[in-house]
Design a protein around this motif. Sequence first.
Motif, short mmCIF file in Angstrom:
data_model
loop_
_atom_site.label_atom_id
_atom_site.label_comp_id
_atom_site.label_asym_id
_atom_site.label_seq_id
_atom_site.Cartn_x
_atom_site.Cartn_y
_atom_site.Cartn_z
N LEU A 160 -9.12 -5.41 70.49
CA LEU A 160 -9.84 -4.17 70.19
C LEU A 160 -11.34 -4.43 70.08
O LEU A 160 -12.15 -3.72 70.69
CB LEU A 160 -9.33 -3.57 68.87
CG LEU A 160 -10.06 -2.32 68.36
CD1 LEU A 160 -9.89 -1.16 69.32
CD2 LEU A 160 -9.55 -1.97 66.97
N LEU A 161 -11.73 -5.45 69.34
CA LEU A 161 -13.14 -5.75 69.16
C LEU A 161 -13.80 -6.22 70.46
O LEU A 161 -15.00 -6.02 70.65
CB LEU A 161 -13.34 -6.78 68.05
CG LEU A 161 -12.90 -6.32 66.67
CD1 LEU A 161 -13.14 -7.42 65.64
CD2 LEU A 161 -13.59 -5.04 66.26
N THR A 165 -14.17 -12.03 59.68
CA THR A 165 -15.05 -13.02 59.06
C THR A 165 -16.36 -13.18 59.80
O THR A 165 -17.42 -13.25 59.20
CB THR A 165 -14.33 -14.38 58.94
OG1 THR A 165 -13.17 -14.19 58.15
CG2 THR A 165 -15.22 -15.42 58.32
N ASP A 166 -16.33 -13.24 61.12
CA ASP A 166 -17.53 -13.52 61.91
C ASP A 166 -18.02 -12.32 62.72
O ASP A 166 -18.71 -12.49 63.71
CB ASP A 166 -17.26 -14.69 62.87
CG ASP A 166 -16.96 -15.97 62.11
OD1 ASP A 166 -17.56 -16.17 61.04
OD2 ASP A 166 -16.11 -16.75 62.58
N GLN A 167 -17.68 -11.12 62.30
CA GLN A 167 -18.05 -9.94 63.09
C GLN A 167 -19.25 -9.22 62.47
O GLN A 167 -19.37 -9.15 61.25
CB GLN A 167 -16.87 -8.96 63.17
CG GLN A 167 -15.67 -9.50 63.89
CD GLN A 167 -15.96 -9.80 65.35
OE1 GLN A 167 -16.62 -9.04 66.02
NE2 GLN A 167 -15.45 -10.93 65.82
N GLU A 168 -20.09 -8.68 63.33
CA GLU A 168 -21.23 -7.87 62.90
C GLU A 168 -20.87 -6.41 63.12
O GLU A 168 -21.16 -5.84 64.17
CB GLU A 168 -22.48 -8.24 63.71
CG GLU A 168 -23.00 -9.62 63.42
CD GLU A 168 -23.49 -9.77 61.99
OE1 GLU A 168 -24.07 -8.81 61.44
OE2 GLU A 168 -23.26 -10.85 61.41
N LEU A 169 -20.19 -5.83 62.15
CA LEU A 169 -19.82 -4.43 62.23
C LEU A 169 -19.58 -3.89 60.84
O LEU A 169 -19.42 -4.63 59.88
CB LEU A 169 -18.59 -4.20 63.12
CG LEU A 169 -17.29 -4.94 62.81
CD1 LEU A 169 -16.53 -4.30 61.68
CD2 LEU A 169 -16.44 -4.97 64.05
N MET A 193 -19.38 -10.48 58.93
CA MET A 193 -19.31 -9.52 57.84
C MET A 193 -17.99 -9.71 57.11
O MET A 193 -16.97 -9.98 57.71
CB MET A 193 -19.40 -8.11 58.41
CG MET A 193 -18.83 -7.06 57.52
SD MET A 193 -19.18 -5.40 58.04
CE MET A 193 -19.96 -4.86 56.57
N GLN A 194 -18.03 -9.53 55.82
CA GLN A 194 -16.83 -9.62 55.03
C GLN A 194 -16.13 -8.27 55.02
O GLN A 194 -16.77 -7.22 54.96
CB GLN A 194 -17.18 -10.03 53.61
CG GLN A 194 -16.00 -10.52 52.85
CD GLN A 194 -16.43 -11.49 51.77
OE1 GLN A 194 -17.56 -11.47 51.35
NE2 GLN A 194 -15.52 -12.33 51.35
N MET A 195 -14.82 -8.30 55.07
CA MET A 195 -14.08 -7.04 55.10
C MET A 195 -13.97 -6.43 53.71
O MET A 195 -14.04 -7.14 52.71
CB MET A 195 -12.71 -7.23 55.72
CG MET A 195 -11.68 -7.93 54.87
SD MET A 195 -10.11 -8.02 55.71
CE MET A 195 -9.12 -6.99 54.67
N ASN A 196 -13.82 -5.13 53.67
CA ASN A 196 -13.58 -4.43 52.41
C ASN A 196 -12.16 -4.74 51.96
O ASN A 196 -11.25 -4.80 52.76
CB ASN A 196 -13.75 -2.92 52.59
CG ASN A 196 -15.19 -2.54 52.78
OD1 ASN A 196 -16.06 -3.09 52.13
ND2 ASN A 196 -15.44 -1.62 53.66
N GLU A 197 -11.99 -4.89 50.66
CA GLU A 197 -10.69 -5.27 50.12
C GLU A 197 -9.83 -4.08 49.69
O GLU A 197 -8.61 -4.19 49.68
CB GLU A 197 -10.88 -6.20 48.91
CG GLU A 197 -11.54 -7.52 49.27
CD GLU A 197 -10.69 -8.41 50.14
OE1 GLU A 197 -9.45 -8.38 50.01
OE2 GLU A 197 -11.26 -9.12 50.97
N GLY A 210 -24.47 1.76 65.44
CA GLY A 210 -23.80 0.48 65.63
C GLY A 210 -22.28 0.61 65.64
O GLY A 210 -21.73 1.70 65.77
N LEU A 211 -21.64 -0.54 65.48
CA LEU A 211 -20.17 -0.59 65.49
C LEU A 211 -19.60 -0.31 64.12
O LEU A 211 -20.10 -0.83 63.12
CB LEU A 211 -19.68 -1.96 65.95
CG LEU A 211 -19.86 -2.30 67.41
CD1 LEU A 211 -19.44 -3.74 67.67
CD2 LEU A 211 -19.05 -1.35 68.27
N THR A 212 -18.55 0.50 64.08
CA THR A 212 -17.85 0.80 62.85
C THR A 212 -16.36 0.66 63.11
O THR A 212 -15.84 1.19 64.09
CB THR A 212 -18.14 2.25 62.38
OG1 THR A 212 -19.54 2.39 62.17
CG2 THR A 212 -17.39 2.57 61.09
N LEU A 213 -15.69 -0.08 62.24
CA LEU A 213 -14.24 -0.19 62.30
C LEU A 213 -13.67 0.63 61.15
O LEU A 213 -13.91 0.31 59.98
CB LEU A 213 -13.78 -1.64 62.19
CG LEU A 213 -12.27 -1.85 62.28
CD1 LEU A 213 -11.74 -1.47 63.67
CD2 LEU A 213 -11.90 -3.29 61.94
#
Length: 110
Positions: free
Chosen positions: A101-102, A48-52, A1-5, A22-25
């Motif tokens: 953390l993840l 970059t490679d996380q599903e959250l 997932m792409q991170m919010n900017e 699901g997972l939320t950061l």
Amino acid sequence: MQMNETYTGNAPSRAEVDAMEGLTLLEFGTDWCGHCRAAQAPLALVLTDQELRHLKIEDGPGRPLGRSFRVKLWPTLILMRQGEELGRVIRPTTAKPIVDLLSKAGAAAD
């Protein structure tokens, strides 16, 4: 997932965050914070490679979501699953604390 900017001033309520599947950061901070800006490169590398879900929340005095999590320093990263806090990292300067953390999400799923 792409991170919010960018940090959003339109934060969800605590009840909405607790109800997320699901997972939320959660990332609490501001665009003008030097510590927050310094954490962006390590965050981008790790996310970059996380599903959250990544929620970048603008924080400050009187902001109810940050206060409900007792955020005192920026950035504060809080990893959640179905309303449960799995862990948090405050002011990361490298990718390692974020990766650690993840990794709690993987351990918590077992």
